[in-house]
Design a protein around this motif. Structure first.
Motif, PDB file in Angstrom:
ATOM      1  N   LYS A 235     -12.537  21.347  -2.729  1.00 27.29           N
ATOM      2  CA  LYS A 235     -12.451  22.379  -3.160  1.00 27.29           C
ATOM      3  C   LYS A 235     -13.305  22.768  -3.835  1.00 27.29           C
ATOM      4  O   LYS A 235     -13.745  24.065  -3.375  1.00 27.29           O
ATOM      5  N   SER A 236     -13.250  22.086  -5.316  1.00 27.39           N
ATOM      6  CA  SER A 236     -14.964  22.577  -6.104  1.00 27.39           C
ATOM      7  C   SER A 236     -16.319  22.417  -5.386  1.00 27.39           C
ATOM      8  O   SER A 236     -17.020  22.716  -5.611  1.00 27.39           O
ATOM      9  N   THR A 237     -15.648  20.973  -4.900  1.00 22.58           N
ATOM     10  CA  THR A 237     -17.161  20.498  -4.183  1.00 22.58           C
ATOM     11  C   THR A 237     -17.886  22.276  -2.416  1.00 22.58           C
ATOM     12  O   THR A 237     -18.940  22.053  -2.879  1.00 22.58           O
TER      13      THR A 237
ATOM     14  N   ALA B 160     -14.359  31.889  -7.464  1.00 21.36           N
ATOM     15  CA  ALA B 160     -13.390  31.277  -8.366  1.00 21.36           C
ATOM     16  C   ALA B 160     -13.250  30.569  -8.462  1.00 21.36           C
ATOM     17  O   ALA B 160     -12.034  30.120  -7.402  1.00 21.36           O
ATOM     18  N   ASP B 161     -13.246  29.587  -9.285  1.00 29.05           N
ATOM     19  CA  ASP B 161     -12.709  28.164  -8.811  1.00 29.05           C
ATOM     20  C   ASP B 161     -11.920  28.284 -10.210  1.00 29.05           C
ATOM     21  O   ASP B 161     -11.014  27.641 -11.224  1.00 29.05           O
ATOM     22  N   GLU B 162     -10.180  27.753  -9.315  1.00 29.22           N
ATOM     23  CA  GLU B 162      -9.492  28.086 -10.321  1.00 29.22           C
ATOM     24  C   GLU B 162      -9.495  29.249 -11.853  1.00 29.22           C
ATOM     25  O   GLU B 162      -9.303  28.587 -12.680  1.00 29.22           O
ATOM     26  N   PRO B 163      -9.580  30.463 -10.940  1.00 30.91           N
ATOM     27  CA  PRO B 163      -9.577  31.301 -12.437  1.00 30.91           C
ATOM     28  C   PRO B 163      -8.781  31.339 -13.370  1.00 30.91           C
ATOM     29  O   PRO B 163      -8.863  31.892 -14.947  1.00 30.91           O
TER      30      PRO B 163
HETATM   31 MG    MG Z   1     -10.794  21.585  -8.705  1.00 32.21          MG
END
Ligand code: MG
Ligand code: ATP
Lengths: 229, 407
Positions: A48-50, A168-171
């Motif tokens: 996901k983050s990638t 927004a990555d896990e905001p």
């Molecule tokens: Mg991640």
């Protein structure tokens, strides 16, 4: 004809760890409509983050095409990537990432500075802070703000250049449930009022259900999509 | 990002780490101060030395023995040489000739004992050296002929032996135990290129030669020659050379003597003090270099510490060049502050050295030239830039994702 703000074709990102090749993203085809709000879910390590980093122009794909707002990102040079990050994308991180020595105002102004804007920076920054409900906290430093307030400053910073898309990555990952909900409400309202495209990575079903579209990722591949009612 | 902004941000970030910035600056301060002080003292010394040589008089020539190593049978300079040079027919451009021998000997009076420069001189020496007398007379022709035991003393000798400078005529002092009668006291001269010119005792040449400073064959240490006027210095030098070549039979080979004019001395002294200044300045520059390495060190630490910050800045649109400018501004500011403070400190050091020197009767006025200031400023800023480039480049080339993941 759909108005895609993001189009990816066979997007891949591999990491070489010695002999082993980690396929963090293994061929992602994704279209995201302008003005929509989308959530990405998947187990830890699913990429996901990638994916977010690639979509946010923070990193280059190993392979594949990525068209952001009609522009081929894969062929951009470093300066063009920097400009794209500045104008087209707003990032909201799990860990806020504010400059701790600077005031909320200065933090929010920063993208304008790098964007070469010289006039009316302060005014715009105050407007952005007011939009996230921090009009009375402009001179506070991050250490003088609660976690939720810090994330609001980060959102104001992401907003300031009127980007085509906010990532927004896990905001809400570092927030308690109450301020997490407030931040989610703020993000949802931004999507409604400003028509900003928003992509949220989350582990929380409740958050994902508030978006228009949920994309499920597993082992670097899109394995399914659902539209919450 | 414009430069003004970059400077403000750099100051803020340096300010956030006052102790560390201060110590880094200190390294540059010491380096620059050392350079400034060394250059100032060096050129001050140069001025003092050339000044005191110039004070000798521009129509003066010094004749020494020696010269080329190739001379087969070098002859010493003698009293006879001096007399030959004094011959107005052979050397019409020469006005006065003063042979000179000297040695450091002990001088005593009562219980006091000092070591002074005992000079065997002739009456001409007074005029050639531009001496004047506080009281009494200089050595006369009769003193020479009679090998009298008389002495003309400098004020330092007077002060140390008698504790006064007047009423000394007729007093007796002993040189190496032999009694001499004081017939005159010289006007003070102060320190000079050749040491204190006040700690001297002048006695008749003949007396010195026969009783105190034994030299074989009428030898002299050097001969002072005064030309008729400044324009005739070169011609006088030529005439002296002719005479000495004839007397020493070195017409064909190399000379076994050397003639220096005041200009020659000035030139020599200048080249020596220049070398000295460059040498001292070079050593000082090394400490500036060390200061520069200090900057590099601190900037590298700072880049590592702020990796996340750099990642964030890149994530919101900072280009390579923005990060580069940010870190270079910080390192240049460090070195520039250091440079400015260092100039002030170096100036003070030079000034204090000047005060100490004058307290010790040596005239030394350190000169802080504009060139030295410019040099130090440019050099120190360049040091900051140079040693900042590597850390700044490192910061600028960080990949945003990796930088953001940094703990
Ligand atoms: Mg991640
Ligand atoms: N710089 C890297 N070097 C090597 N492997 C990496 C690197 N970054 C990510 N990976 C690998 O890529 C895969 C995907 O990582 P990613 O961070 O995208 O997962 P994620 O879905 O965001 O997980 P989480 O939900 O825990 O945040 C993981 O297996 C991870 O180990």
């Amino acid at each position: 004809m759909n108005d895609w703000v993001i189009e990816t074709r066979n997007l891949k990102k591999f990491y070489k760890m010695g002999e082993i090749e980690v396929r963090a993203l293994d061929g992602v085809d994704l279209n995201i409509e302008r003005g929509s709000i989308v959530s990405i879910m998947g187990p830890s390590g699913s990429g996901k983050s990638t994916l977010m980093n690639l979509l946010g122009c923070l990193d280059r794909p190993t392979e594949g095409d990525y068209i952001l707002d009609g522009v081929q990102v894969s062929q951009m040079n470093d300066d063009q990537l920097a400009a794209a990050r500045n104008h087209l994308v707003g990032f909201v991180f799990q860990s806020f990432n504010l400059l701790s020595r600077q005031t909320a105002l200065a933090n929010v102004e920063l993208p304008l500075r790098y964007g070469g804007i010289t006039n009316g920076r302060k005014q715009k920054a105050i407007e952005a802070l007011t939009a996230v409900g921090l009009g009375d906290r402009v001179t506070h430093r991050p250490t003088e703000l609660s976690g939720g307030q810090q994330q609001r400053v980060a959102i104001a910073r992401a907003l300031i250049n009127d980007p085509a898309i906010i990532m927004a990555d896990e905001p809400t990952g570092n927030l308690d449930s109450k301020s997490g909900k407030e931040i989610m409400d703020l993000i949802l309202s931004l999507n409604k009022t400003r028509k900003t495209t928003i992509i949220i990575v989350t582990h929380d079903q409740n958050i994902a259900r508030q978006t228009q579209r949920i994309i499920n990722l597993s082992d670097g591949k899109v394995v399914g999509e659902e539209v919450p009612e | 990002m414009n430069i003004g902004q970059a400077i403000i941000e750099a100051i803020e970030s340096l300010n956030a780490n006052k102790m560390r910035s201060g110590l880094t600056i200190l390294g540059i301060v010491i380096g620059v101060a050392a350079v400034i002080a060394m250059l100032a003292i060096g050129s001050g010394a140069q001025n003092t030395i050339t000044g005191s040589i110039s004070g000798l008089g521009s129509n003066l020539l010094f004749v020494f023995r020696g010269g080329n190593d190739n001379v087969r049978n070098p002859q010493p300079l003698t009293r006879g040489d001096a007399e030959a040079i004094a011959d107005p027919f052979q050397a019409p451009s020469v006005a006065l000739v003063a042979p000179y021998i000297s040695s450091n000997l002990s001088v005593t009076f009562g219980g006091e004992s000092i070591s002074s420069s005992i000079n065997g001189v002739t009456p001409e020496y007074l005029e050639v050296r531009n001496y004047s007398l506080l009281e009494g007379d200089f050595i006369s022709e009769e003193n020479i002929l009679g090998r009298s035991s008389v002495a003309v003393i400098g004020v330092e000798v007077a002060d140390k032996l008698y504790g006064r400078r007047d009423g000394l005529i007729g007093e007796t002092l002993r040189i190496e135990g032999q009694p001499f009668r004081v017939i005159g006291v010289l006007t003070p001269r102060g320190g000079g290129a050749f040491g204190s010119e006040d700690n001297i005792v002048n006695i008749p040449f003949s007396t010195a030669q026969s009783r105190l400073i034994q030299r074989s064959n009428d030898r002299v240490d050097f001969i002072l020659v005064q030309a008729v006027n400044t324009d005739l210095v070169n011609q006088a030098s030529e005439e002296i050379s002719q005479i000495l070549r004839a007397r020493h039979r070195t017409d064909l080979g190399a000379d076994d003597f050397q003639i220096f004019s005041q200009q020659d001395f000035v030139a020599t002294a200048q080249s020596i003090t220049s070398v000295l200044t460059i040498f001292l300045g070079g050593i000082a520059a090394i400490s500036l270099l060390v200061g520069g390495i200090g900057i590099m060190n601190i900037m590298l630490v700072s880049v590592t510490e702020r990796t996340r910050e750099i990642g964030l800045r890149k994530a919101i649109g900072a280009r390579k060049r923005d990060i580069l400018i940010q870190f270079l501004t910080e390192s240049s500011l460090l070195s520039m502050f250091g440079g400015i403070l260092g100039i002030g400190l170096g100036w003070s050091i030079a000034y204090i050295v000047g005060l100490i020197a004058s307290a010790n009767n040596t005239e030394l006025i350190p000169v802080v030239g504009l060139d030295a200031i410019l040099l130090a400023t440019i050099f120190s800023t360049a040091v900051g830039l140079f040693f900042g480039i590597y850390p700044a480049n490192r910061a600028a080339n960080l990949q945003p994702v990796e930088a953001l993941r940094h703990e």
